[in-house]
Design a protein around this motif. Structure first.
Motif, PDB file in Angstrom:
ATOM      1  N   PRO A 195       0.793  -1.241   0.000  1.00  0.00           N
ATOM      2  CA  PRO A 195       0.000   0.000   0.000  1.00  0.00           C
ATOM      3  C   PRO A 195       0.818   1.280   0.000  1.00  0.00           C
ATOM      4  O   PRO A 195       0.311   2.329  -0.407  1.00  0.00           O
ATOM      5  CB  PRO A 195      -0.838  -0.126   1.278  1.00  0.00           C
ATOM      6  N   LYS A 196       2.065   1.232   0.437  1.00  0.00           N
ATOM      7  CA  LYS A 196       2.885   2.439   0.512  1.00  0.00           C
ATOM      8  C   LYS A 196       3.786   2.614  -0.708  1.00  0.00           C
ATOM      9  O   LYS A 196       4.538   3.588  -0.795  1.00  0.00           O
ATOM     10  CB  LYS A 196       3.726   2.431   1.793  1.00  0.00           C
ATOM     11  N   ASN A 197       3.722   1.666  -1.639  1.00  0.00           N
ATOM     12  CA  ASN A 197       4.532   1.744  -2.846  1.00  0.00           C
ATOM     13  C   ASN A 197       3.693   2.306  -3.986  1.00  0.00           C
ATOM     14  O   ASN A 197       2.472   2.151  -3.994  1.00  0.00           O
ATOM     15  CB  ASN A 197       5.052   0.352  -3.211  1.00  0.00           C
ATOM     16  N   TYR A 198       4.337   2.952  -4.942  1.00  0.00           N
ATOM     17  CA  TYR A 198       3.558   3.538  -6.040  1.00  0.00           C
ATOM     18  C   TYR A 198       2.872   2.480  -6.902  1.00  0.00           C
ATOM     19  O   TYR A 198       1.962   2.796  -7.677  1.00  0.00           O
ATOM     20  CB  TYR A 198       4.423   4.454  -6.912  1.00  0.00           C
ATOM     21  N   THR A 199       3.272   1.218  -6.754  1.00  0.00           N
ATOM     22  CA  THR A 199       2.569   0.156  -7.471  1.00  0.00           C
ATOM     23  C   THR A 199       1.119   0.058  -7.011  1.00  0.00           C
ATOM     24  O   THR A 199       0.258  -0.410  -7.766  1.00  0.00           O
ATOM     25  CB  THR A 199       3.267  -1.201  -7.262  1.00  0.00           C
ATOM     26  N   ALA A 200       0.845   0.505  -5.772  1.00  0.00           N
ATOM     27  CA  ALA A 200      -0.538   0.518  -5.294  1.00  0.00           C
ATOM     28  C   ALA A 200      -1.384   1.441  -6.163  1.00  0.00           C
ATOM     29  O   ALA A 200      -2.553   1.148  -6.443  1.00  0.00           O
ATOM     30  CB  ALA A 200      -0.585   0.959  -3.838  1.00  0.00           C
ATOM     31  N   GLY A 201      -0.782   2.539  -6.596  1.00  0.00           N
ATOM     32  CA  GLY A 201      -1.502   3.461  -7.473  1.00  0.00           C
ATOM     33  C   GLY A 201      -1.890   2.810  -8.782  1.00  0.00           C
ATOM     34  O   GLY A 201      -2.989   3.014  -9.303  1.00  0.00           O
ATOM     35  N   ILE A 202      -0.993   1.996  -9.322  1.00  0.00           N
ATOM     36  CA  ILE A 202      -1.275   1.268 -10.561  1.00  0.00           C
ATOM     37  C   ILE A 202      -2.459   0.331 -10.361  1.00  0.00           C
ATOM     38  O   ILE A 202      -3.399   0.292 -11.166  1.00  0.00           O
ATOM     39  CB  ILE A 202      -0.037   0.474 -11.007  1.00  0.00           C
ATOM     40  N   ALA A 203      -2.392  -0.449  -9.273  1.00  0.00           N
ATOM     41  CA  ALA A 203      -3.446  -1.433  -9.013  1.00  0.00           C
ATOM     42  C   ALA A 203      -4.796  -0.759  -8.782  1.00  0.00           C
ATOM     43  O   ALA A 203      -5.824  -1.184  -9.334  1.00  0.00           O
ATOM     44  CB  ALA A 203      -3.066  -2.285  -7.802  1.00  0.00           C
ATOM     45  N   TYR A 204      -4.808   0.302  -7.983  1.00  0.00           N
ATOM     46  CA  TYR A 204      -6.077   0.973  -7.693  1.00  0.00           C
ATOM     47  C   TYR A 204      -6.634   1.702  -8.913  1.00  0.00           C
ATOM     48  O   TYR A 204      -7.851   1.793  -9.080  1.00  0.00           O
ATOM     49  CB  TYR A 204      -5.900   1.950  -6.526  1.00  0.00           C
ATOM     50  N   PHE A 205      -5.750   2.211  -9.768  1.00  0.00           N
ATOM     51  CA  PHE A 205      -6.223   2.833 -11.002  1.00  0.00           C
ATOM     52  C   PHE A 205      -6.956   1.801 -11.860  1.00  0.00           C
ATOM     53  O   PHE A 205      -8.030   2.061 -12.391  1.00  0.00           O
ATOM     54  CB  PHE A 205      -5.047   3.422 -11.776  1.00  0.00           C
ATOM     55  N   ASN A 206      -6.367   0.611 -11.990  1.00  0.00           N
ATOM     56  CA  ASN A 206      -7.000  -0.436 -12.785  1.00  0.00           C
ATOM     57  C   ASN A 206      -8.289  -0.931 -12.153  1.00  0.00           C
ATOM     58  O   ASN A 206      -9.269  -1.221 -12.852  1.00  0.00           O
ATOM     59  CB  ASN A 206      -6.024  -1.583 -12.985  1.00  0.00           C
TER      60      ASN A 206
END
Length: 223
Positions: free
Chosen positions: A132-143
């Motif tokens: 949740p604290k990594n920018y990969t979370a942004g990718i997942a939540y965007f999708n």
């Protein structure tokens, strides 16, 4: 002046409609491009033997799935189902690791390609919760938000786009902010849409999405 305003509004409306009609490829392209970019940065930090092994096993399954889709064999569906089962086990056992993120994200992509938006949404949400604290979370939540958008679950999509925009170092924050404004517009929340577009313009004045957001602000001001 009225004619010019109508032209601005019409052009802006067409742009939004074009983006809305192309939500599905955005889901897949974002995963394919952005996640691969993230991989090199995160994998290097994995030092535990168990985590490395899990990462290698997960990548092997993903490679097998990619090859399977390229071949487009007659029995692809059955083989893909078998890979889905393995990926689910890898994801569940992975804990808070990049391997688990990759497994959940790939499962999301598989179901997005099948247009099973409910399952795709579920797996993308799980991917976001892994790191949740990594920018990969942004990718997942965007999708995940794009899937909710497809399901016309607009309130949920708003929440997920907001999560993606709040993800530190997430490279597509301007697009997320624009989508927040777009959905607020579709819900007739004009004030909130203006707020989202204004925030986009303030934070990213030179971004292409800001230009489109500004066109929406003009369109809303003349309605």
């Amino acid at each position: 002046m009225a004619e010019q305003n109508e032209q601005v509004s019409s052009f802006s409306d067409r742009c939004v409609q074009l983006l809305t009609n192309h939500r599905k490829p955005i889901v897949i392209v974002l995963v394919t491009v952005c996640v691969l970019t993230a991989g090199g940065l995160i994998v290097s930090s994995i030092t535990a033997h168990k985590a490395k092994k899990a990462s290698m096993e997960t990548e092997a399954l993903i490679t097998e799935w990619t090859d399977l889709r390229a071949k487009n064999a007659e029995d692809m569906s059955a083989k893909e189902d078998a890979l889905v089962e393995k990926l689910e086990k890898q994801a569940a056992a992975g804990g808070a690791t990049y391997a688990a993120f990759r497994a959940y994200t790939t499962l999301g992509e598989i179901y997005a390609l099948r247009k099973d938006w409910e399952k795709a949404l579920s797996f993308y949400e799980k991917a976001g919760a892994v790191l949740p604290k990594n920018y990969t979370a942004g990718i997942a939540y965007f999708n995940a938000a794009a899937c909710a958008d497809e399901l016309q679950q607009f309130e949920k999509a708003l929440g997920l786009y907001t999560l993606s925009a709040a993800s530190e170092d997430f490279p597509l924050k301007p697009r997320a902010l624009f989508n927040i404004g777009r959905i607020e517009e579709s819900l007739s929340h004009t004030d909130k849409a203006i707020e989202a577009y204004t925030k986009l313009a303030e934070l990213y004045p030179d971004n292409d999405w800001t230009l489109l957001g500004k066109s929406r602000l003009i369109a809303l001001s003349i309605q």
